[in-house]
Design a protein around this motif. Structure first.
Motif, mmCIF file in Angstrom:
data_model
loop_
_atom_site.group_PDB
_atom_site.id
_atom_site.type_symbol
_atom_site.label_atom_id
_atom_site.label_comp_id
_atom_site.label_asym_id
_atom_site.label_seq_id
_atom_site.Cartn_x
_atom_site.Cartn_y
_atom_site.Cartn_z
ATOM 1 N N UNK A 256 -34.891 -12.069 19.983
ATOM 2 C CA UNK A 256 -33.475 -12.312 20.260
ATOM 3 C C UNK A 256 -32.721 -10.990 20.412
ATOM 4 N N UNK B 134 -30.138 -10.250 18.781
ATOM 5 C CA UNK B 134 -29.757 -9.756 17.456
ATOM 6 C C UNK B 134 -30.819 -8.761 16.984
ATOM 7 N N UNK B 135 -32.084 -9.142 17.155
ATOM 8 C CA UNK B 135 -33.173 -8.271 16.716
ATOM 9 C C UNK B 135 -33.252 -7.011 17.588
ATOM 10 N N UNK B 136 -33.288 -7.199 18.904
ATOM 11 C CA UNK B 136 -33.434 -6.053 19.797
ATOM 12 C C UNK B 136 -32.208 -5.136 19.698
ATOM 13 N N UNK B 137 -31.012 -5.743 19.720
ATOM 14 C CA UNK B 137 -29.794 -4.952 19.602
ATOM 15 C C UNK B 137 -29.767 -4.201 18.286
ATOM 16 N N UNK B 138 -30.114 -4.895 17.211
ATOM 17 C CA UNK B 138 -30.130 -4.271 15.891
ATOM 18 C C UNK B 138 -31.097 -3.092 15.852
ATOM 19 N N UNK C 147 -22.998 -14.136 33.299
ATOM 20 C CA UNK C 147 -23.012 -14.868 32.031
ATOM 21 C C UNK C 147 -23.458 -14.006 30.862
ATOM 22 N N UNK D 276 -23.654 -12.183 27.631
ATOM 23 C CA UNK D 276 -22.814 -12.310 26.445
ATOM 24 C C UNK D 276 -23.490 -11.753 25.198
ATOM 25 N N UNK D 277 -24.627 -12.346 24.826
ATOM 26 C CA UNK D 277 -25.289 -12.000 23.559
ATOM 27 C C UNK D 277 -25.432 -10.490 23.358
ATOM 28 N N UNK E 114 -22.048 -8.653 22.956
ATOM 29 C CA UNK E 114 -21.360 -9.070 21.735
ATOM 30 C C UNK E 114 -22.011 -8.439 20.512
ATOM 31 N N UNK E 115 -23.331 -8.294 20.566
ATOM 32 C CA UNK E 115 -24.058 -7.763 19.420
ATOM 33 C C UNK E 115 -24.013 -6.244 19.362
ATOM 34 N N UNK F 254 -17.531 -12.571 29.575
ATOM 35 C CA UNK F 254 -17.760 -13.639 28.606
ATOM 36 C C UNK F 254 -17.305 -13.241 27.206
ATOM 37 N N UNK G 32 -14.511 -15.187 24.967
ATOM 38 C CA UNK G 32 -14.725 -15.533 23.560
ATOM 39 C C UNK G 32 -13.599 -14.986 22.687
#
Lengths: 290, 284
Positions: A115, A117-121, A227, A229-230, A233-234, A248, A252
């Motif tokens: 995800x 979240x993992x890659x961005x983190x 589109x 977003x993720x 946003x992260x 996007x 939000x």
């Protein structure tokens, strides 16, 4: 009546699926369209205010920032995320040892599975100015001070483009490899007998054979630009929000954080309109090409 | 085959270059894994760690027991398993209906499903939020299970697989008195195993990684999914955080825990992913 009876089981089977699409796709689409012409209030009536929401969006200077960011970051991903996998697939195809090739394929595919979240983190951590792997390497190579990748205007967009391309490279590369493998080997044989060198084989046989996969990949990437977003946003933070926020994220923030739902839906309908035009254009270009 | 010198040089350069790429892919994950197995103190030192320093599982204990990561892990597991099973069943049902020849209104059904593929979920997030709110689904795992419980992409993909099943088979079964449901369950589903596996794997991965829907519909911490909890754990806090529990090894242990289910299914994913995406893409 007879027809309905004969097919009644089938229609019944289809019912839950249709209900889902009606309640969770078509109705929200319609509801959103109506909301975009209304003044949103949590309680009480929501009067129609014509194009006010749209005008608010179009008069908001920040909207043009996010539009620019979307096109720049999206365009960057469209180019880097398209060329890198092709180069990678061609190079990988030149490897003779099958085992080595398999291992590389397995590894480069991994980031696609995880995800944002993992890659961005992980990337935030790797690029951190205190102790991040990238900066440690740069310092060892003679850089005199750590680079603040994720808080400087100069780097922020590039970080987004490269981390997105890095994440999806292996996956798209494997799509290209799959179509390279399906090329008839006798083509290469014949060309080799005629004295073609490796570069000529790639240029004249492999690349043209990738043409249809290229179109598919380009179409898929094109659709995903608006589109996005993720990831943003992260990986965003207040210091670079102005340079990386995409449409996007804007929607939000406006809709969910500021509860300005009328304006937010107006913004997203501008996007839906643009997606529609973009898709239509891409289809026309690709058709025309055929 | 005779190879020229320049060709040999190219081979060497190529291998070195590809190895560098592979290293750039492995180092981040190795770094995360090594840190997660290091002691609290060692994980905070600023040096590149590719092997656990002062091996310990403190990080895992803290993140699982004291920061209660087991709860979001459980929530994510429920949403992923229930959501995936329902998604596969519903998509297969729709696919089965759409391969029936002569079904009145089939064209309309197909195009209304195709049209949903043009509407990105992101673009209707605000009205989706409102709809879920009206249905009382905010802060409920049901909202996450329902979100994307069937998709045009999966329907088309499965329809392709079902179309390869000879229609005469179901015709003769019908003459023998078998109903639609029975033909679907006992003939089509078993014959399209590869298709079902592809959709299952696709869906499992995207459900486990689902972020935006969880962000929109869940505020209550006890209903957090793993991705939301991870964001709070590794991104919203940094090393300067005042929370004494949040050492680097703890945060990295969280990442590793989120990766485990995906790594477990990875060998199967490789087998089906390419097949799936090519079938899906060609259909568009």
């Amino acid at each position: 009546m007879n027809v309905i009876k004969r097919y009644s089981t089938l229609y019944l089977m289809m019912l839950p699926i249709l209900l889902y699409f009606i309640i969770f796709t078509y109705y929200p689409l319609l509801r959103g369209l109506i909301m975009s012409f209304q003044q949103f209030r949590l309680i009480g009536d929501t009067p129609f205010i014509g194009l006010d929401n749209y005008l608010k969006v179009l008069r908001d200077p920040f909207f043009y920032d996010v539009l620019k960011n979307t096109l720049q970051i999206g365009g960057g991903i469209l180019i880097v995320g398209f060329v890198a996998p092709i180069v990678m697939a061609l190079l990988l195809n030149e490897i003779a040892q099958r085992k080595f090739k398999k291992i590389i394929q397995m590894v480069i595919y991994l980031p696609h599975l995880f995800s944002w979240v993992v890659i961005g983190g992980i990337w935030i951590f790797m690029l951190s100015p205190d102790g991040g792997v990238v900066n440690e390497i740069l310092l060892a190579l003679g850089n005199d001070r750590p680079i603040h990748f994720l808080s400087s205007e100069a780097y922020a967009k590039w970080v987004m483009i490269f981390s997105a391309s890095w994440k999806e490279m292996g996956y798209i590369c494997i799509l290209f490899l799959a179509s390279i493998v399906s090329i008839n080997p006798s083509l290469f044989e014949a060309a080799r007998i005629d004295g073609a060198n490796r570069w000529q084989l790639v240029r004249r046989i492999t690349l043209p054979a990738l043409y249809s996969t290229m179109k598919v990949v380009l179409l898929l990437n094109m659709m995903s630009i608006l589109r996005m977003f993720d990831q943003i946003f992260i990986m965003r933070n207040p210091a670079i929000a102005k340079y990386v926020d995409v449409i996007m994220v804007y929607t939000y923030e406006k809709g969910i954080m500021e509860f300005n739902m009328g304006v937010a839906t107006a913004a997203s309908f501008i996007v839906i309109g643009m997606t529609f035009i973009l898709t239509l254009l891409t289809r026309i270009v690709i058709r025309y090409d055929n | 085959m005779h190879k020229s010198i320049s060709s040999k040089i190219f081979d060497v350069v190529n291998i070195v270059f590809l190895l560098l790429i592979v290293v750039s892919m492995i180092i981040p994950f190795l770094n995360v894994a090594a840190l997660s197995f290091s002691s609290n103190l060692a994980s905070m030192s600023s040096s590149i760690i590719l092997w656990p320093k002062e091996f310990s599982i403190e990080g895992y204990k803290t993140v699982w027991d004291r920061l209660d990561l087991w709860l979001p892990f459980l929530n994510s597991s429920i949403v992923t398993v229930v959501g995936t099973v329902m998604h596969v069943l519903l998509s297969a049902t729709a696919a089965y209906v759409l391969i029936q020849p002569g079904l009145p209104g089939k064209r309309f059904l197909v195009s209304s499903i195709l049209l949903t593929m043009m509407v990105p979920h992101e673009a209707i997030m605000i009205p989706l939020y409102i709809v879920n709110k009206d249905l009382g689904l905010i802060n409920s795992l049901y909202a996450l299970i329902i979100s994307g419980v069937v998709s045009g992409f999966s329907i088309l993909l499965l329809r392709n697989f079902f179309q390869q099943v000879p229609y005469e088979m179901s015709e003769s079964a019908k003459i023998d008195g078998a109903g639609e449901l029975r033909i679907f369950l006992t003939m089509y589903l078993p014959l399209a195993k590869a298709g079902l596996a592809t959709v299952t794997l696709f869906e499992f991965v995207s459900r486990w990684n689902q972020f935006m829907a969880a962000l929109l519909f869940i505020n209550d911490q006890s209903k957090y999914t793993l991705q939301l909890a991870l964001k709070a754990l590794i991104i919203d806090t940094d090393s300067t955080s005042s929370n004494f529990l949040m050492t680097t090894n703890v945060r990295m242990a969280g990442v590793v825990i989120a990766l485990i289910p995906l790594l477990l299914i990875y060998p199967y994913v490789q087998k089906y992913f390419v097949k799936g995406i090519m079938v899906g893409a060609n259909k568009e």
